[in-house]
Design a protein around this motif. Sequence first.
Motif: not given
Length: 386
Positions: A161-178
């Motif tokens: 039904k959905a994706i739940l996306l955390n961006n920028p991401m806690n705890p990874a400190g990760r920013v998803f690329s385009r």
Amino acid sequence: MRSTNPVYTGLPMTVFEVMSRLAKEHDAINLGQGFPDVDGPTDVKARAAEELISGLNQYPPMMGVPELRQAVAEANRRFYGLDVDWQREVLVTSGATEALSDCMAALIEPGDEVVVFEPLYDCYLPLIRRAGGVPRLVRLEPPAWQLDAGALAAAFGPKTKAILLNNPMNPAGRVFSRDELALIAELVVAHDAYAICDEVYEHILFDGRRHVPLMSLPGMRERAVRIGSAGKTFSLTGWKVGYVTAAPALLDPITKAHQFTTFTTPPNLQRAVAYGLAKDDAYYRDLAGALAAKRDRFAAGLAKLGFGVVPCQGTYFITADAAPLRLNVSDVEMNRRMTIEARVTAVPVSAFYETAPPVSFLRFCFSKKDEVLDEALARLGRWIAG
Ligand SMILES: Cc1ncc(COP(=O)(O)O)c(C=O)c1O
């Protein structure tokens, strides 16, 4: 006695709570919990104080005061070029957490699958499950936090039904690329799903990175729900003012969930946040700049002590690998000993995984005064040397 709801019954105390209590008991520097130790802008606080005294303190409009909904729509235009109708597409909530809860209650039906990344922010799984949803976990692991495109595609299916996306991401400190966002968007469209986007760290990106809301990608305007938090953007985490941007067909049911959850949010805080969102570019630049300097200061210190420091692209969390220190204990035990013996507390990264977690990484929050970060490093240095 009849049983209580199993999702919450028997849930252990969160690791944040356990560690914070232990930190207090041992007078440790608490770099575990994620909040700044200095409040955000004084003029925003002054505005809240003025509004409290001179404004009306009765129930504000259920969707939020017009000033703040207009300010959120304007911020969407100013930062991301999104054209948002403030009357039909913006909702104010009591923090991003309430927004997430409203989204789950409104969009998920029993048996629906929700794709979500590990490491997980702590409220995600309980909220998905309480709504009757079934989490489909996609793993990212330190130190690379690499997203496996095949694993992501495999997590989507006919029940998604959905994706739940955390961006920028806690705890990874990760920013998803385009490119990664484009892949997510493609999968969401292909499976006729929604994207619930927790973007509370939207203004805390480093090294010239700019936040790209998934909502701004092709096909996503009608399918994405974008969630922000004044707590993060103004370093006022206790205020619990969040905002949701979504197309009317999605925002309508989310608004109904909000109506019967909190109904509304303190009006003086809403007006002060509206004032804050209009701050000039320098404010936003300085927020990220000051945190980048703290990241660099703390990362250099950790590296000098022998930790394997994982790059941090955004958020105010940094992950460090304790394995090179050769203490041969799990992250949980390492953190417990660090709290008691070194009097510095972090969070074991294993706490962010449901199964088979990595066990040598710690998450430190660096949105603290420089002298606090330095003292934490000095204490860790003495402890490791001993
Ligand atoms: C990823 C993420 N989402 C949501 C929240 C909660 O935001 P709020 O305090 O606005 O409820 C936090 C707070 O730490 C967070 O890290």
